[in-house]
Design a protein around this motif. Structure first.
Motif, PDB file in Angstrom:
ATOM      1  N   ALA A   1     -35.956  45.479  -7.726  1.00  0.00           N
ATOM      2  CA  ALA A   1     -36.757  44.282  -7.986  1.00  0.00           C
ATOM      3  C   ALA A   1     -35.912  43.170  -8.583  1.00  0.00           C
ATOM      4  CB  ALA A   1     -37.926  44.616  -8.906  1.00  0.00           C
ATOM      5  N   MET A   2     -35.057  43.514  -9.513  1.00  0.00           N
ATOM      6  CA  MET A   2     -34.192  42.491 -10.115  1.00  0.00           C
ATOM      7  C   MET A   2     -33.230  41.912  -9.083  1.00  0.00           C
ATOM      8  SD  MET A   2     -35.213  42.039 -13.114  1.00  0.00           S
ATOM      9  CE  MET A   2     -33.911  40.947 -13.615  1.00  0.00           C
ATOM     10  N   GLU A   3     -32.709  42.758  -8.216  1.00  0.00           N
ATOM     11  CA  GLU A   3     -31.822  42.253  -7.160  1.00  0.00           C
ATOM     12  C   GLU A   3     -32.571  41.278  -6.244  1.00  0.00           C
ATOM     13  OE1 GLU A   3     -30.409  45.866  -5.422  1.00  0.00           O
ATOM     14  OE2 GLU A   3     -28.844  46.130  -6.931  1.00  0.00           O
ATOM     15  N   LEU A   4     -33.805  41.635  -5.886  1.00  0.00           N
ATOM     16  CA  LEU A   4     -34.611  40.743  -5.057  1.00  0.00           C
ATOM     17  C   LEU A   4     -34.822  39.406  -5.747  1.00  0.00           C
ATOM     18  CD1 LEU A   4     -37.394  43.105  -3.690  1.00  0.00           C
ATOM     19  CD2 LEU A   4     -35.695  41.868  -2.340  1.00  0.00           C
TER      20      LEU A   4
ATOM     21  N   ASN B   1     -42.329  29.934  -8.387  1.00  0.00           N
ATOM     22  CA  ASN B   1     -43.448  30.616  -9.038  1.00  0.00           C
ATOM     23  C   ASN B   1     -44.085  31.651  -8.121  1.00  0.00           C
ATOM     24  OD1 ASN B   1     -43.146  29.308 -11.488  1.00  0.00           O
ATOM     25  ND2 ASN B   1     -44.480  27.623 -10.903  1.00  0.00           N
ATOM     26  N   ALA B   2     -44.172  31.351  -6.835  1.00  0.00           N
ATOM     27  CA  ALA B   2     -44.704  32.325  -5.882  1.00  0.00           C
ATOM     28  C   ALA B   2     -43.772  33.534  -5.800  1.00  0.00           C
ATOM     29  CB  ALA B   2     -44.876  31.682  -4.501  1.00  0.00           C
ATOM     30  N   THR B   3     -42.483  33.274  -5.821  1.00  0.00           N
ATOM     31  CA  THR B   3     -41.501  34.367  -5.802  1.00  0.00           C
ATOM     32  C   THR B   3     -41.648  35.238  -7.041  1.00  0.00           C
ATOM     33  OG1 THR B   3     -39.951  33.019  -4.528  1.00  0.00           O
ATOM     34  CG2 THR B   3     -39.048  34.923  -5.681  1.00  0.00           C
ATOM     35  N   LYS B   4     -41.772  34.609  -8.210  1.00  0.00           N
ATOM     36  CA  LYS B   4     -41.957  35.371  -9.450  1.00  0.00           C
ATOM     37  C   LYS B   4     -43.214  36.234  -9.381  1.00  0.00           C
ATOM     38  CE  LYS B   4     -39.814  31.867 -12.353  1.00  0.00           C
ATOM     39  NZ  LYS B   4     -40.088  30.850 -13.381  1.00  0.00           N
ATOM     40  N   ALA B   5     -44.287  35.656  -8.866  1.00  0.00           N
ATOM     41  CA  ALA B   5     -45.539  36.402  -8.766  1.00  0.00           C
ATOM     42  C   ALA B   5     -45.383  37.592  -7.826  1.00  0.00           C
ATOM     43  CB  ALA B   5     -46.668  35.488  -8.285  1.00  0.00           C
ATOM     44  N   LEU B   6     -44.711  37.382  -6.700  1.00  0.00           N
ATOM     45  CA  LEU B   6     -44.532  38.468  -5.739  1.00  0.00           C
ATOM     46  C   LEU B   6     -43.608  39.545  -6.282  1.00  0.00           C
ATOM     47  CD1 LEU B   6     -45.264  39.571  -3.001  1.00  0.00           C
ATOM     48  CD2 LEU B   6     -43.430  38.224  -2.015  1.00  0.00           C
ATOM     49  N   VAL B   7     -42.538  39.156  -6.958  1.00  0.00           N
ATOM     50  CA  VAL B   7     -41.645  40.146  -7.555  1.00  0.00           C
ATOM     51  C   VAL B   7     -42.385  40.936  -8.628  1.00  0.00           C
ATOM     52  CG1 VAL B   7     -39.556  40.462  -8.952  1.00  0.00           C
ATOM     53  CG2 VAL B   7     -39.501  38.962  -6.964  1.00  0.00           C
TER      54      VAL B   7
ATOM     55  N   LEU C   1     -33.123  38.024  -8.292  1.00  0.00           N
ATOM     56  CA  LEU C   1     -31.900  37.274  -8.536  1.00  0.00           C
ATOM     57  C   LEU C   1     -31.315  36.684  -7.258  1.00  0.00           C
ATOM     58  CD1 LEU C   1     -30.281  39.523 -11.268  1.00  0.00           C
ATOM     59  CD2 LEU C   1     -31.391  37.300 -11.574  1.00  0.00           C
ATOM     60  N   CYS C   2     -31.520  37.348  -6.139  1.00  0.00           N
ATOM     61  CA  CYS C   2     -31.008  36.826  -4.872  1.00  0.00           C
ATOM     62  C   CYS C   2     -31.765  35.584  -4.433  1.00  0.00           C
ATOM     63  CB  CYS C   2     -31.099  37.885  -3.775  1.00  0.00           C
ATOM     64  SG  CYS C   2     -29.837  39.162  -3.968  1.00  0.00           S
ATOM     65  N   THR C   3     -32.977  35.378  -4.954  1.00  0.00           N
ATOM     66  CA  THR C   3     -33.739  34.198  -4.585  1.00  0.00           C
ATOM     67  C   THR C   3     -33.429  33.015  -5.478  1.00  0.00           C
ATOM     68  OG1 THR C   3     -35.618  34.759  -6.005  1.00  0.00           O
ATOM     69  CG2 THR C   3     -35.651  35.604  -3.750  1.00  0.00           C
ATOM     70  N   ARG C   4     -32.674  33.242  -6.550  1.00  0.00           N
ATOM     71  CA  ARG C   4     -32.355  32.172  -7.497  1.00  0.00           C
ATOM     72  C   ARG C   4     -31.214  31.320  -6.931  1.00  0.00           C
ATOM     73  NH1 ARG C   4     -35.853  31.658 -11.400  1.00  0.00           N
ATOM     74  NH2 ARG C   4     -34.284  31.047 -12.868  1.00  0.00           N
ATOM     75  N   THR C   5     -31.331  30.028  -7.132  1.00  0.00           N
ATOM     76  CA  THR C   5     -30.253  29.129  -6.686  1.00  0.00           C
ATOM     77  C   THR C   5     -29.733  28.320  -7.837  1.00  0.00           C
ATOM     78  OG1 THR C   5     -31.849  27.430  -6.032  1.00  0.00           O
ATOM     79  CG2 THR C   5     -31.071  28.952  -4.331  1.00  0.00           C
TER      80      THR C   5
END
Length: 93
Positions: free
Chosen positions: A84-87, A53-59, A89-93
């Motif tokens: 932004a999408m690359e950032l 959620n923090a990642t989503k907020a920052l993106v 998606l790269c954080t998704r596991t």
């Protein structure tokens, strides 16, 4: 170089990260105290969700800043959106 986050967004993100830090310390304490593994795993899952959620907020903030900057300079906002999408998606596991 991208513009920095606005102060309000920065404060919100930092507050999220402080809560995450507290969650991580709580999980460490649970392990040290010998808490039930299922409870620890539940808390780890909650921690994982909080980080996502923090990642989503920052993106989202990144998108706001970068798209606005691209539009102001007359650039193609598609490139900022792609970054932004690359950032994200790269954080998704």
């Amino acid at each position: 170089m991208n513009p920095p986050l606005n102060p309000e967004a920065s404060t919100r993100i930092i507050n999220r990260l402080k809560r995450i830090e507290g969650q991580a310390r709580g999980i460490q304490r649970m392990i040290t105290e010998g808490q039930d593994c299922k409870l620890v795993i539940d808390q780890l899952n909650a921690l994982h969700a909080a980080v996502q959620n923090a990642t989503k907020a920052l993106v989202g903030e990144y998108l706001d800043c970068c798209l606005a900057a691209e539009l102001e300079k007359g650039g193609d906002c598609r490139q900022a959106l792609k970054r932004a999408m690359e950032l994200f998606l790269c954080t998704r596991t």
